[in-house]
Design a protein around this motif. Structure first.
Motif, PDB file in Angstrom:
ATOM      1  N   THR A 125      -3.548   8.405   2.973  1.00 38.84           N
ATOM      2  CA  THR A 125      -2.646   7.639   3.834  1.00 38.84           C
ATOM      3  C   THR A 125      -2.885   7.967   5.300  1.00 38.84           C
ATOM      4  O   THR A 125      -2.894   7.079   6.164  1.00 38.84           O
ATOM      5  CB  THR A 125      -1.175   7.941   3.467  1.00 38.84           C
ATOM      6  OG1 THR A 125      -0.978   7.650   2.094  1.00 38.84           O
ATOM      7  CG2 THR A 125      -0.228   7.099   4.301  1.00 38.84           C
ATOM      8  N   SER A 150      -7.270   5.079  11.060  1.00 39.13           N
ATOM      9  CA  SER A 150      -8.174   3.944  11.284  1.00 39.13           C
ATOM     10  C   SER A 150      -7.418   2.761  11.888  1.00 39.13           C
ATOM     11  O   SER A 150      -7.903   2.093  12.818  1.00 39.13           O
ATOM     12  CB  SER A 150      -8.834   3.522   9.972  1.00 39.13           C
ATOM     13  OG  SER A 150      -9.614   4.575   9.438  1.00 39.13           O
ATOM     14  N   GLU A 178      -6.067   6.259   6.447  1.00 37.77           N
ATOM     15  CA  GLU A 178      -5.862   4.811   6.626  1.00 37.77           C
ATOM     16  C   GLU A 178      -5.061   4.543   7.899  1.00 37.77           C
ATOM     17  O   GLU A 178      -5.360   3.633   8.663  1.00 37.77           O
ATOM     18  CB  GLU A 178      -5.127   4.254   5.404  1.00 37.77           C
ATOM     19  CG  GLU A 178      -5.010   2.738   5.402  1.00 37.77           C
ATOM     20  CD  GLU A 178      -4.391   2.225   4.105  1.00 37.77           C
ATOM     21  OE1 GLU A 178      -3.974   1.051   4.096  1.00 37.77           O
ATOM     22  OE2 GLU A 178      -4.317   2.991   3.143  1.00 37.77           O
ATOM     23  N   ARG A 218       0.808  -1.223   0.000  1.00 36.92           N
ATOM     24  CA  ARG A 218       0.000   0.000   0.000  1.00 36.92           C
ATOM     25  C   ARG A 218       0.841   1.272   0.000  1.00 36.92           C
ATOM     26  O   ARG A 218       0.306   2.366  -0.100  1.00 36.92           O
ATOM     27  CB  ARG A 218      -0.918  -0.001   1.222  1.00 36.92           C
ATOM     28  CG  ARG A 218      -1.969  -1.098   1.161  1.00 36.92           C
ATOM     29  CD  ARG A 218      -2.792  -1.114   2.421  1.00 36.92           C
ATOM     30  NE  ARG A 218      -3.739  -2.220   2.406  1.00 36.92           N
ATOM     31  CZ  ARG A 218      -4.549  -2.519   3.418  1.00 36.92           C
ATOM     32  NH1 ARG A 218      -4.531  -1.796   4.509  1.00 36.92           N
ATOM     33  NH2 ARG A 218      -5.371  -3.538   3.326  1.00 36.92           N
TER      34      ARG A 218
END
Length: 587
Positions: free
Chosen positions: A414, A420, A417, A379
């Motif tokens: 980013t 989270s 993400e 990722r």
């Protein structure tokens, strides 16, 4: 009315003798009796297989008189601890005999037992056989003739001779018996055992045995003997004993292997050995319970022995670690192939590190860790975007501005993400802190690489091990303070503002006290004399005690916080961030 009484069937003795998994474990009961008799020497003679030779176990313990035989030894299921206490009379050993049935252990391996014991100028003996047990129904009715005679040749002791060995069982193995006894008595300095003339030694553990001897300047002669177990089982008392002037110092240690990040903790239970180093005689504490913590000679001993241990562990278990990697490799090869080359190289090294660290764990435990690692690599699109920016820089300004805008969008995605993922981390951290069994070291490991939990300003520090290493490695100065080999739970080197951070963790179930506060400030005060940089202290625990100083009375740059507050603050910041990012994406 007819009176009745319980009877003890003679089959009881046979049933008790069959309560052992092997003849070696049964015979160990007789060695335990010698321990309880304060013996310092036991000699065991085992016969060659398929011969008529007896088993002989002889000790130089306290021995027994006729009265002691009748009143204690011949009383079935008599608990010695209730009669004489938890410790032996002369040597204050913890008594092993508990159930009073070990006397029948020999009947697992043989059908005849002769006991001879001598003390106070007299020798007493009796013989008991399986035929005697079969001749009556009630064990109380067995006629036992105790013979007593004068004997001044031996001061005290006991000899048990087991004859007519059971040919239907495997004969006791000297090697297995030595290994069994070594795990129980190998760390004891005043209990000498020999089996068939060979004393117990490190080489009795079945595995990869190593012996080295070398003279190290300032330390003297170092004799190292250790075995790395080659079976799936683990040792009861693993580690390396330090023997100084013939006497063992404290408990077994792992000479730093237990703190090495690249060493699988499960393998520690495969190590058994000892190091003889008389040169440390001046570095032993008064109670012989340990070596002084800042001993430079002890550190040289560690520096010499630890590489030898690592080398031998690699010889023994490298193939198994590689085998574990091969099984997982089939599942991850495709994902690795899709990564750029520079990432593949990193991923391969990282996976090997994970497999080494979690050696012995089931694949179901290791696989998710590897998956998370690969997910993170897949990722990370920064490399692609940076290449995009570099190419755009050679075109017009408008195109470059557009690409930089796209970089911002990637940054937002980013960050979202990451926020989270951090919330998930906080949920699990909170679960960990709610468990009263959690130790300080476990909290340390969870937070050492996640300092963002305490706030953005703490993310820039890196971890180091001891005060001694911190000063010598980073400040280039020799440290001889009392806390040289002690350490706060986390000592972190300077950040971009040239500040140091010192964190003292306490387990979540521990209420913070004034002593905890003093402990942390003492570390700082000891360290300050070596640097002019500012040092901030965090003292973290489960709750605040009543004797903690008020904020206005605390030393500067010192903060006391509890885990609930840390987690709650971090969670609120992340939730706010996600909310703002959501509003931004809908704008």
């Amino acid at each position: 009315m007819v009176k009745a009484r319980f009877q003890v069937d003679t089959r009881l003795a046979k049933l008790l003798s069959e309560n052992y998994r092997s003849s070696e474990r049964a015979l160990k009961e007789l060695v335990d009796n010698a321990w309880d008799a304060d013996a310092n020497r036991v000699s065991i003679t085992l016969p060659e297989p398929l011969t008529n030779q007896p088993i002989v176990i002889e000790d130089n313990g306290s021995g027994m008189t006729v009265e002691e035989l009748k009143r204690e030894y011949l009383v079935i299921a008599s608990d010695r601890r209730q009669r004489r206490g938890e410790l032996t009379y002369q040597k204050n050993r913890k008594v092993k005999g508990r159930k009073g049935i070990g006397k029948f252990a020999g009947f697992m391996a043989a059908s005849g037992m002769k006991l001879e014991t001598w003390t106070r100028g007299k020798k007493s003996s009796f013989v008991l056989t399986a035929i005697d047990l079969d001749s009556v129904e009630d064990i109380e009715n067995i006629p036992i003739e105790v013979i007593s005679e004068k004997n001044f040749d031996l001061e005290h002791g006991t000899r048990i001779t087991l004859s007519n060995l059971n040919q239907n069982l495997a004969f006791p193995s000297p090697d297995k018996f030595r290994e069994l006894l070594l795990q129980e008595y190998g760390r004891v300095s005043d209990f000498y055992i020999e089996v068939n003339g060979k004393p117990l030694g490190v080489d009795d553990i079945q595995g990869n045995y190593t012996e080295r001897e070398e003279n190290i300047p300032t330390v003297g002669n170092i004799k190292t003997r250790f075995t790395i177990l080659d079976s799936k089982t683990s040792l009861r008392q693993p580690g390396i004993s330090i023997r100084v002037d013939g006497k063992i110092v404290g408990k077994p240690v792992f000479l730093g292997l237990d703190e090495a990040d690249d060493f699988p903790p499960k393998l520690l239970k495969k190590l058994y050995g000892e190091v003889e180093v008389d040169g440390l005689i001046d570095d032993v504490t008064a109670d012989w319970g340990a070596l002084v913590e800042n001993s430079e000679k002890y550190q040289k001993l560690i520096d010499y022995v630890q590489p030898i241990l690592k080398e031998k562990f690699k010889e023994e278990y490298a193939s198994q670690i590689n085998l574990a990697q091969a099984r997982l490799q089939k599942q991850i090869n495709k994902r690795l192939a899709d990564l750029p080359e520079f990432k593949r190289i990193y991923a391969d090294k990282a996976i090997k590190s994970v497999l080494a660290r979690y050696y012995g764990e089931p694949e179901s435990t290791i696989e998710p860790i590897v998956k998370v690692l690969l997910d993170a690599l897949e990722r990370n699109d920064y490399r692609i975007v940076l290449d995009y920016i570099y190419n755009a820089s050679h075109s017009d300004i408008a195109r470059l501005a557009e690409v930089l805008s796209e970089f911002g969008l990637l940054e937002l995605a980013t960050i979202g993400e990451q926020a989270s993922a951090r919330l998930v981390f906080l949920d699990q951290l909170e679960r960990l802190c709610d468990d009263n069994a959690v130790k300080e070291q476990q909290i340390h490991e969870s937070l050492e690489k996640n300092l963002w939990v305490f706030g953005l300003e703490y993310s820039f520090f890196s971890s180091n091990k001891t005060l001694k290493r911190q000063i010598e490695d980073y400040l280039g100065k020799k440290y001889l303070g009392k806390l040289a080999n002690k350490r706060p739970d986390l000592l972190l080197n300077s950040n971009y503002e040239n500040k140091y951070l010192l964190i003292e963790f306490k387990r979540p179930s521990h209420p913070l006290t004034y002593v905890d506060y003093q402990q942390a400030t003492r570390y700082r005060n000891d360290f300050l004399s070596y640097t002019s940089s500012e040092i901030k202290i965090l003292v973290i625990g489960g709750k605040r005690g009543n004797d903690l100083p008020q904020r206005q009375n605390m030393e500067p740059n010192t903060e006391i916080i509890i885990f609930d507050e840390v987690i709650s603050k971090a969670r609120n910041q992340l939730n706010w961030l996600l909310q703002e990012l959501g509003a931004e994406s809908h704008a």
